[in-house]
Design a protein around this motif. Structure first.
Motif, PDB file in Angstrom:
ATOM      1  N   UNK A  56      39.364  47.589  39.776  1.00  0.00           N
ATOM      2  CA  UNK A  56      38.822  47.566  41.304  1.00  0.00           C
ATOM      3  C   UNK A  56      37.408  47.044  41.243  1.00  0.00           C
ATOM      4  N   UNK A  57      36.579  47.285  40.313  1.00  0.00           N
ATOM      5  CA  UNK A  57      35.266  46.360  40.289  1.00  0.00           C
ATOM      6  C   UNK A  57      35.647  44.907  40.003  1.00  0.00           C
ATOM      7  N   UNK A  58      36.523  44.607  39.131  1.00  0.00           N
ATOM      8  CA  UNK A  58      36.739  43.041  39.363  1.00  0.00           C
ATOM      9  C   UNK A  58      37.203  42.481  40.466  1.00  0.00           C
ATOM     10  N   UNK A  59      38.271  43.180  41.329  1.00  0.00           N
ATOM     11  CA  UNK A  59      38.786  43.094  42.454  1.00  0.00           C
ATOM     12  C   UNK A  59      37.500  42.762  43.491  1.00  0.00           C
ATOM     13  N   UNK A  60      36.592  43.559  43.666  1.00  0.00           N
ATOM     14  CA  UNK A  60      35.421  43.427  44.353  1.00  0.00           C
ATOM     15  C   UNK A  60      34.487  42.080  44.025  1.00  0.00           C
ATOM     16  N   UNK A  61      34.352  42.157  42.539  1.00  0.00           N
ATOM     17  CA  UNK A  61      33.561  40.611  42.112  1.00  0.00           C
ATOM     18  C   UNK A  61      34.327  39.489  42.414  1.00  0.00           C
TER      19      UNK A  61
END
Length: 230
Positions: A56-61
Protein backbone atom coordinates in the motif's frame (compact mmCIF):
# COMPACT_ATOMS: atom_id res chain seq x y z
CA UNK A 1 -8.80 -2.27 -29.63
CA UNK A 2 -6.99 0.99 -29.05
CA UNK A 3 -7.28 3.21 -26.00
CA UNK A 4 -4.71 5.82 -26.96
CA UNK A 5 -4.95 9.50 -26.13
CA UNK A 6 -8.19 9.24 -24.11
CA UNK A 7 -10.42 12.27 -23.70
CA UNK A 8 -10.31 12.79 -19.96
CA UNK A 9 -11.40 15.46 -17.51
CA UNK A 10 -8.04 15.75 -15.78
CA UNK A 11 -9.44 17.45 -12.69
CA UNK A 12 -11.96 14.66 -12.16
CA UNK A 13 -9.23 12.09 -12.75
CA UNK A 14 -7.02 13.61 -10.07
CA UNK A 15 -9.94 13.78 -7.64
CA UNK A 16 -10.56 10.07 -8.20
CA UNK A 17 -6.86 9.33 -7.68
CA UNK A 18 -6.79 11.28 -4.41
CA UNK A 19 -9.82 9.29 -3.22
CA UNK A 20 -8.00 6.05 -4.06
CA UNK A 21 -4.88 7.23 -2.21
CA UNK A 22 -7.01 8.11 0.80
CA UNK A 23 -8.24 4.51 0.87
CA UNK A 24 -4.67 3.20 0.74
CA UNK A 25 -3.68 5.49 3.59
CA UNK A 26 -6.61 4.19 5.67
CA UNK A 27 -5.46 0.60 5.06
CA UNK A 28 -1.93 1.51 6.14
CA UNK A 29 -3.10 3.23 9.33
CA UNK A 30 -5.43 0.36 10.25
CA UNK A 31 -2.68 -2.21 9.68
CA UNK A 32 -0.25 -0.24 11.83
CA UNK A 33 -2.83 -0.10 14.61
CA UNK A 34 -3.44 -3.85 14.38
CA UNK A 35 0.28 -4.60 14.48
CA UNK A 36 0.78 -2.38 17.51
CA UNK A 37 -2.01 -4.18 19.40
CA UNK A 38 -0.80 -7.72 18.66
CA UNK A 39 0.94 -9.20 21.70
CA UNK A 40 2.30 -11.76 21.26
CA UNK A 41 2.36 -11.47 17.50
CA UNK A 42 2.01 -14.36 15.09
CA UNK A 43 5.26 -14.12 13.07
CA UNK A 44 3.66 -15.34 9.83
CA UNK A 45 0.67 -13.05 10.17
CA UNK A 46 2.94 -10.14 11.03
CA UNK A 47 5.05 -10.75 7.94
CA UNK A 48 1.94 -10.87 5.77
CA UNK A 49 0.70 -7.60 7.25
CA UNK A 50 4.08 -5.96 6.77
CA UNK A 51 4.10 -6.99 3.10
CA UNK A 52 0.61 -5.55 2.72
CA UNK A 53 1.81 -2.33 4.34
CA UNK A 54 4.74 -2.21 1.95
CA UNK A 55 2.41 -2.78 -0.99
CA UNK A 56 0.00 0.00 0.00
CA UNK A 57 2.91 2.33 0.71
CA UNK A 58 4.31 1.63 -2.76
CA UNK A 59 0.88 2.26 -4.27
CA UNK A 60 0.75 5.68 -2.65
CA UNK A 61 4.28 6.49 -3.75
CA UNK A 62 3.60 5.35 -7.32
CA UNK A 63 0.42 7.42 -7.59
CA UNK A 64 2.18 10.53 -6.30
CA UNK A 65 4.94 9.95 -8.85
CA UNK A 66 2.38 9.47 -11.62
CA UNK A 67 0.57 12.70 -10.78
CA UNK A 68 3.86 14.62 -10.61
CA UNK A 69 5.03 13.07 -13.88
CA UNK A 70 1.73 13.88 -15.61
CA UNK A 71 1.91 17.46 -14.36
CA UNK A 72 5.46 17.83 -15.71
CA UNK A 73 4.53 16.20 -19.03
CA UNK A 74 1.43 18.38 -19.45
CA UNK A 75 3.56 21.48 -18.82
CA UNK A 76 6.36 20.46 -21.17
CA UNK A 77 8.83 19.85 -18.35
CA UNK A 78 9.47 16.16 -19.03
CA UNK A 79 10.50 14.37 -22.20
CA UNK A 80 11.01 10.66 -22.80
CA UNK A 81 14.59 9.44 -22.37
CA UNK A 82 14.68 6.92 -25.21
CA UNK A 83 17.55 4.42 -25.13
CA UNK A 84 18.32 0.85 -26.19
CA UNK A 85 16.80 -1.28 -23.43
CA UNK A 86 16.80 -4.96 -22.50
CA UNK A 87 13.09 -5.84 -22.33
CA UNK A 88 13.88 -9.10 -20.56
CA UNK A 89 15.66 -7.22 -17.75
CA UNK A 90 12.79 -4.72 -17.60
CA UNK A 91 10.20 -7.47 -17.10
CA UNK A 92 12.47 -9.27 -14.66
CA UNK A 93 12.69 -6.13 -12.52
CA UNK A 94 8.91 -5.74 -12.55
CA UNK A 95 8.61 -9.42 -11.57
CA UNK A 96 11.06 -9.06 -8.67
CA UNK A 97 9.35 -5.88 -7.51
CA UNK A 98 5.89 -7.46 -7.25
CA UNK A 99 6.19 -11.21 -6.67
CA UNK A 100 6.41 -11.17 -2.85
CA UNK A 101 3.33 -9.00 -2.41
CA UNK A 102 1.33 -11.15 -4.82
CA UNK A 103 2.48 -14.34 -3.09
CA UNK A 104 0.85 -13.12 0.12
CA UNK A 105 -2.43 -13.05 -1.79
CA UNK A 106 -1.74 -16.50 -3.29
CA UNK A 107 -1.31 -15.03 -6.76
CA UNK A 108 1.47 -16.35 -8.99
CA UNK A 109 3.39 -13.79 -11.05
CA UNK A 110 5.27 -15.07 -14.10
CA UNK A 111 6.91 -13.52 -17.13
CA UNK A 112 7.78 -14.65 -20.64
CA UNK A 113 10.29 -12.87 -22.85
CA UNK A 114 13.13 -13.57 -25.26
CA UNK A 115 16.31 -12.91 -23.22
CA UNK A 116 17.83 -11.14 -26.24
CA UNK A 117 14.92 -8.80 -26.93
CA UNK A 118 16.04 -5.15 -27.07
CA UNK A 119 13.95 -2.05 -27.85
CA UNK A 120 14.36 1.72 -27.87
CA UNK A 121 12.21 3.10 -25.03
CA UNK A 122 12.19 5.04 -21.76
CA UNK A 123 12.91 2.28 -19.25
CA UNK A 124 11.94 4.23 -16.14
CA UNK A 125 8.57 5.29 -17.52
CA UNK A 126 7.72 1.77 -18.69
CA UNK A 127 8.72 0.35 -15.32
CA UNK A 128 6.31 2.73 -13.59
CA UNK A 129 3.49 1.99 -16.03
CA UNK A 130 3.81 -1.81 -15.74
CA UNK A 131 4.02 -1.71 -11.94
CA UNK A 132 0.84 0.33 -11.90
CA UNK A 133 -1.03 -2.05 -14.20
CA UNK A 134 0.01 -5.05 -12.09
CA UNK A 135 -1.23 -3.21 -9.03
CA UNK A 136 -4.59 -2.86 -10.77
CA UNK A 137 -4.62 -6.46 -12.01
CA UNK A 138 -3.98 -8.04 -8.61
CA UNK A 139 -7.33 -6.76 -7.36
CA UNK A 140 -9.14 -8.91 -9.92
CA UNK A 141 -6.81 -11.86 -10.54
CA UNK A 142 -7.83 -15.16 -8.99
CA UNK A 143 -4.47 -16.93 -8.92
CA UNK A 144 -2.17 -15.83 -11.76
CA UNK A 145 -0.79 -12.70 -13.46
CA UNK A 146 1.52 -13.07 -16.44
CA UNK A 147 3.87 -10.55 -18.03
CA UNK A 148 4.99 -11.09 -21.61
CA UNK A 149 6.69 -9.30 -24.48
CA UNK A 150 6.37 -9.99 -28.19
CA UNK A 151 7.22 -8.17 -31.42
CA UNK A 152 4.52 -7.99 -34.10
CA UNK A 153 4.64 -5.84 -37.26
CA UNK A 154 7.63 -3.87 -35.96
CA UNK A 155 5.76 -3.11 -32.74
CA UNK A 156 6.76 -4.15 -29.23
CA UNK A 157 3.76 -5.43 -27.30
CA UNK A 158 4.04 -5.63 -23.51
CA UNK A 159 1.14 -7.64 -22.07
CA UNK A 160 -0.18 -7.93 -18.53
CA UNK A 161 -2.62 -10.87 -18.43
CA UNK A 162 -4.70 -11.99 -15.45
CA UNK A 163 -7.18 -14.79 -14.77
CA UNK A 164 -9.88 -12.56 -13.33
CA UNK A 165 -13.35 -11.81 -14.73
CA UNK A 166 -12.00 -9.55 -17.49
CA UNK A 167 -12.57 -5.90 -18.29
CA UNK A 168 -16.19 -4.67 -18.29
CA UNK A 169 -17.76 -4.09 -21.69
CA UNK A 170 -17.72 -0.29 -21.32
CA UNK A 171 -13.91 -0.32 -21.14
CA UNK A 172 -13.53 -2.30 -24.36
CA UNK A 173 -13.72 -0.46 -27.68
CA UNK A 174 -13.61 -1.62 -31.28
CA UNK A 175 -11.23 0.98 -32.73
CA UNK A 176 -9.45 4.24 -31.98
CA UNK A 177 -12.33 6.33 -33.29
CA UNK A 178 -14.42 5.13 -30.34
CA UNK A 179 -11.85 5.93 -27.67
CA UNK A 180 -14.05 8.65 -26.18
CA UNK A 181 -16.41 5.92 -24.95
CA UNK A 182 -13.88 4.61 -22.42
CA UNK A 183 -14.68 5.66 -18.87
CA UNK A 184 -11.29 6.13 -17.26
CA UNK A 185 -12.95 7.23 -14.02
CA UNK A 186 -14.60 3.89 -13.22
CA UNK A 187 -12.93 1.89 -10.49
CA UNK A 188 -9.45 2.67 -9.21
CA UNK A 189 -7.69 2.03 -12.53
CA UNK A 190 -8.31 5.47 -14.02
CA UNK A 191 -5.03 7.14 -13.17
CA UNK A 192 -2.99 4.06 -14.05
CA UNK A 193 -4.56 3.63 -17.48
CA UNK A 194 -4.35 7.34 -18.24
CA UNK A 195 -0.70 7.42 -17.16
CA UNK A 196 0.10 4.35 -19.29
CA UNK A 197 -1.62 5.86 -22.34
CA UNK A 198 0.37 9.09 -21.99
CA UNK A 199 3.62 7.14 -21.59
CA UNK A 200 2.83 5.04 -24.65
CA UNK A 201 2.21 8.12 -26.83
CA UNK A 202 5.53 9.62 -25.75
CA UNK A 203 7.16 6.78 -27.71
CA UNK A 204 7.02 7.35 -31.44
CA UNK A 205 8.84 6.36 -34.59
CA UNK A 206 8.25 8.85 -37.39
CA UNK A 207 4.45 8.93 -37.85
CA UNK A 208 3.74 5.99 -35.55
CA UNK A 209 2.89 6.54 -31.89
CA UNK A 210 2.59 4.05 -29.07
CA UNK A 211 -0.80 3.21 -27.61
CA UNK A 212 -2.44 0.97 -25.03
CA UNK A 213 -5.18 -1.57 -25.65
CA UNK A 214 -7.54 -3.58 -23.46
CA UNK A 215 -9.12 -6.94 -24.19
CA UNK A 216 -10.31 -10.09 -22.48
CA UNK A 217 -7.70 -12.30 -24.13
CA UNK A 218 -5.90 -12.88 -20.85
CA UNK A 219 -5.57 -16.12 -18.90
CA UNK A 220 -8.76 -18.21 -19.24
CA UNK A 221 -10.69 -15.21 -20.58
CA UNK A 222 -9.31 -12.75 -18.04
CA UNK A 223 -8.18 -9.21 -18.71
CA UNK A 224 -5.28 -8.28 -20.96
CA UNK A 225 -3.60 -4.89 -20.87
CA UNK A 226 -1.23 -4.24 -23.77
CA UNK A 227 1.27 -1.43 -24.11
CA UNK A 228 2.29 -1.17 -27.79
CA UNK A 229 5.44 0.68 -28.83
CA UNK A 230 6.67 1.36 -32.39
Amino acid sequence: MSAENPSTNFTTLLASAVHDMKNSLAIILNAIEELSNETPADPQQTQAQLKQLRHEGKRLNNEFIQMLSLYRIENGQYFANIDDTSIYELLEEVWLENRDTLTVRNIELSFECDPNLMWFCDRALLLGALNTIINNAYKFARSHIRLSATVENNTLRLNVDDDGPGYPAEMLIADSSQQKQIDFHSGSTGLGLYFASVIARMHHNRERHGHISLSNDGIDGGGRFSLNLP
